[in-house]
Design an enzyme around this catalytic site. Structure first.
Site, PDB file in Angstrom:
ATOM      1  N   ASP A 253     -23.168   8.885 -10.298  1.00  0.00           N
ATOM      2  CA  ASP A 253     -23.660   7.570  -9.895  1.00  0.00           C
ATOM      3  C   ASP A 253     -22.807   7.055  -8.749  1.00  0.00           C
ATOM      4  OD1 ASP A 253     -21.350   5.887 -11.071  1.00  0.00           O
ATOM      5  OD2 ASP A 253     -22.059   6.967 -12.837  1.00  0.00           O
TER       6      ASP A 253
ATOM      7  N   ASP B 166     -17.448  11.896 -17.792  1.00  0.00           N
ATOM      8  CA  ASP B 166     -18.558  11.108 -17.274  1.00  0.00           C
ATOM      9  C   ASP B 166     -18.386   9.638 -17.655  1.00  0.00           C
ATOM     10  OD1 ASP B 166     -20.930  10.477 -16.058  1.00  0.00           O
ATOM     11  OD2 ASP B 166     -22.210  11.275 -17.649  1.00  0.00           O
ATOM     12  N   ILE B 167     -18.519   8.738 -16.684  1.00  0.00           N
ATOM     13  CA  ILE B 167     -18.414   7.292 -16.917  1.00  0.00           C
ATOM     14  C   ILE B 167     -19.822   6.711 -16.860  1.00  0.00           C
ATOM     15  CG2 ILE B 167     -17.290   5.148 -16.210  1.00  0.00           C
ATOM     16  CD1 ILE B 167     -15.379   7.473 -17.008  1.00  0.00           C
TER      17      ILE B 167
ATOM     18  N   ASP C  28       1.204   4.126  -3.056  1.00  0.00           N
ATOM     19  CA  ASP C  28       0.777   5.508  -2.825  1.00  0.00           C
ATOM     20  C   ASP C  28       1.885   6.509  -3.121  1.00  0.00           C
ATOM     21  OD1 ASP C  28      -1.639   4.494  -2.069  1.00  0.00           O
ATOM     22  OD2 ASP C  28      -1.409   4.887   0.071  1.00  0.00           O
TER      23      ASP C  28
ATOM     24  N   GLU D 248       0.830  -1.208   0.000  1.00  0.00           N
ATOM     25  CA  GLU D 248       0.000   0.000   0.000  1.00  0.00           C
ATOM     26  C   GLU D 248       0.857   1.247   0.000  1.00  0.00           C
ATOM     27  OE1 GLU D 248      -2.855   2.062  -0.554  1.00  0.00           O
ATOM     28  OE2 GLU D 248      -3.814   0.377   0.436  1.00  0.00           O
TER      29      GLU D 248
ATOM     30  N   SER E 185      -7.282   1.941  -3.837  1.00  0.00           N
ATOM     31  CA  SER E 185      -6.017   2.419  -3.291  1.00  0.00           C
ATOM     32  C   SER E 185      -5.167   3.054  -4.382  1.00  0.00           C
ATOM     33  CB  SER E 185      -5.235   1.260  -2.663  1.00  0.00           C
ATOM     34  OG  SER E 185      -5.756   0.915  -1.415  1.00  0.00           O
TER      35      SER E 185
ATOM     36  N   GLY F  99     -24.205  11.237 -15.795  1.00  0.00           N
ATOM     37  CA  GLY F  99     -24.229  12.071 -14.601  1.00  0.00           C
ATOM     38  C   GLY F  99     -23.649  11.331 -13.412  1.00  0.00           C
TER      39      GLY F  99
END
Length: 605
Positions: free
Chosen positions: A582, A561-562, A306, A302, A519, A580
């Site tokens: 979601d 937008d996906i 990052d 992790e 992550s 829009g």
């Protein structure tokens, strides 16, 4: 904060302990109680009476409403006070308890032999930390502590299912924790997915050459199945923008639970991904006993992910990695404070007392919201609001369990409420559900679709903030009665935005490794926010601070937008991505070029 189905928060004389007169002759009244330990936890043994435990007492914050008003005004691009952030001192003043609260709680502690010399007060004096033996804690809070064990992981904590306070203290004390808190606050890397062992299935096309990205520019076709720094720059229209490195801008990454960011892996990553950054490094700040183990075998998946992607994208912006005390197993034979597992409070206690704070901070940790006492969630969330009021942008991964728990297999139906009913319910994630942070979901492929592990849904603790009303109501109207009763339609909705979250190439313990999860998404989005702050600082403008009011108003025009994909879980297909906002991908993924024009005032949108 919404009433919890897990706890009874007693604000009046409803439940009274067995005729016990205590402080100032008052009877004890239950402050918080659990129906039972959360699913997966079992009572293991009585807590040793001489075991030292660490407890935090939260004093009431009578002026928080004023701080919240300032936060929303300074974060709203249509408001005349946009960008006018608070100083550390101003924020502390608005977080502080009344002197009456300080005095009466100090008097109560002194009655139990806990003088000022044994207390640690937070910077704003709104938290008091004490270290006491179990025997004294049981007397102070009229309860019994036990060792509880998490069956799956073997983690053990000292906890109770109910505690009380003298009635005269109830208006002055918001909570005492960790008493009834069973959250494990695990890294989202619980579901980071190694190639070859990935549990979710994704289809990657065998396109070669280049493909067209959402900004109309050419993107290397390999980005359709493997994410590098160049992929993110191309996909999100970063172009030739390079931060100045001298604007005063900084980027922060938080690390907990013995996750170490390795310097050697960082250098090897830069050799592959950003040669200009070879030889640079990031700062490490240790909090509450946090370590900085640089043994290669101790490198954290992790932590490496990052820092490599966040600092690799933003070089030469100074980067800071915060390592906050680990979480060792509880061992009764060692008379030391037990694992309290409250990393956000330790980190907040430190960071709120600093003057020089990174303007953008990303965190990839969280847990099932219902394992967190609502009083605790509320206070931690208020801490994030205080940071936002000071001009800091706080981003969190939205979770990797779809509409379920991060520990859940999306094909199972084991999503139950911890209120004694065992009713099937979707399981929101905290702190992603806090309305004062920006929650980041995950996408995959080019063109982008929702990654099917992308955490999203609706909080059971926090009401929907006004900045979400329009878009969320529109989404709810579009799905009608689907999943009615499985989620709280009036709760804070998340995620807010999203970014690529599958097959990031990192260096891990000396070798390239592919990983996935939200992550990945949070530090990726945070790196672009950091560059926007850099651009504003270079233009002698204030930093962005709390992002959501901007994103949900003018910012939506600068996002991709996906509209395809879903986030299955709890035996369902989950919510669907649609036009829009979601609860899978939020408002969408970033177009840095458009966002930069917007925040610099150059946008014609």
């Amino acid at each position: 904060m919404r009433p919890s189905s897990l706890f009874t928060i007693v604000l009046a004389a409803v439940l009274v302990s067995a005729d016990r007169l205590t402080f100032r002759g008052c009877q004890d009244k239950v402050k918080e109680s659990l129906v039972s330990p959360p699913r997966g936890w079992v009572q293991h043994a009585p807590a040793p009476q001489d075991q030292i435990i660490r407890l935090k007492i939260a004093l009431a914050q009578p002026s928080f409403g004023e701080l919240e008003e300032h936060l929303l005004a300074s974060s709203d691009p249509a408001h005349e006070r946009y960008g006018m952030h608070l100083s550390k001192e101003d924020a502390h003043t608005l977080m502080a308890p009344s002197q009456d609260s300080i005095d009466i709680v100090s008097e109560w502690l002194s009655e139990h032999g806990i003088g000022e010399e044994y207390l640690h007060r937070s910077a704003a004096k709104d938290w008091i930390t004490i270290h006491v033996p179990v025997s004294l804690a049981e007397d102070m809070f009229n309860t019994q502590f036990h060792v509880y064990k998490h069956v799956e992981s073997g983690d053990t904590f000292i906890r109770t299912t109910q505690y009380s306070l003298p009635s005269v203290l109830h208006d002055h004390v918001d909570l005492v924790q960790p008493t009834t808190m069973y959250a494990r606050f695990k890294p989202m890397s619980n579901t980071l997915h190694f190639m070859g062992g990935i549990t979710q299935e994704f289809e990657f096309s065998a396109v070669t050459g280049s493909i067209t990205g959402p900004a109309g520019n050419a993107i290397n076709a390999t980005c359709n199945y493997e994410i590098t720094l160049d992929c993110l720059r191309e996909l999100y229209n970063v172009g030739s923008y390079t931060p100045s490195g001298t604007s005063g801008n900084k980027l922060g990454i938080t690390g907990y639970l013995d996750e170490y960011a390795n310097f050697e892996d960082f250098q090897n990553f830069m050799k592959l991904e950003n040669p200009a950054a070879v030889g640079s490094n990031f700062s490490v700040i240790a909090i509450n006993g946090g370590q900085n183990n640089q043994t290669l075998s101790a490198a954290g998946l992790e932590a490496n992910l990052d820092v490599q992607f966040a600092f690799g994208m933003t070089h030469p912006t100074p980067g800071t990695f915060y390592t906050t005390g680990g979480a060792p197993p509880y061992t009764p034979d060692k008379m030391e404070p037990t694992n309290t597992n409250e990393p956000y409070l330790d980190w907040l206690d430190y960071i709120m007392n600093q003057t020089d704070i990174p303007q953008t901070i990303s965190t990839s940790y969280g847990d099932n919201e219902q394992t967190v006492p609502p009083s605790y969630a509320d206070r931690v969330c208020k801490g994030f609001a205080a940071l936002g009021s000071r001009g800091i942008s706080i981003l969190f991964s939205s979770g990797d369990g779809g509409v379920g728990d991060n520990d859940e297999d999306p094909s199972t139906t084991n999503c139950t409420a911890n209120n004694g009913t065992d009713a099937t319910t979707f399981l929101p994630s905290f702190p992603a559900s806090c309305p004062y942070v920006t929650s980041v979901g995950a996408t995959v492929n080019v063109p982008e679709v929702a990654a099917n592990f992308s955490g999203g849904g609706f909080s059971n603790y926090f009401a929907r903030p006004s900045y979400q009303d329009s878009v969320v109501k529109g989404y709810l109207s579009s799905i009608g009665s689907e999943y009615a009763g499985l989620y709280n339609s009036t709760g804070r909705a998340y995620p807010d935005v999203s970014a690529q979250g599958v097959n990031y190439v990192i260096m891990y313990r000396g070798a390239p490794t592919n990983v996935s999860g939200t992550s990945c998404s949070s530090p990726a989005f945070a790196s672009l926010v950091s560059m926007l702050n850099d651009a504003r600082l270079q233009a002698n403008m204030s930093t962005l601070g709390f992002l959501n009011p901007l994103l949900y108003s003018r910012g939506v025009a600068a996002l991709n937008d996906i509209t395809e994909g879903s986030n299955p879980g709890c035996g369902t297909k989950g919510f669907k991505a649609t036009k829009g906002w979601d609860p899978v991908t939020g408002l969408g993924t970033p177009n840095f070029g458009k966002l930069k024009d917007l925040v610099l005032g150059n946008s014609t949108q």
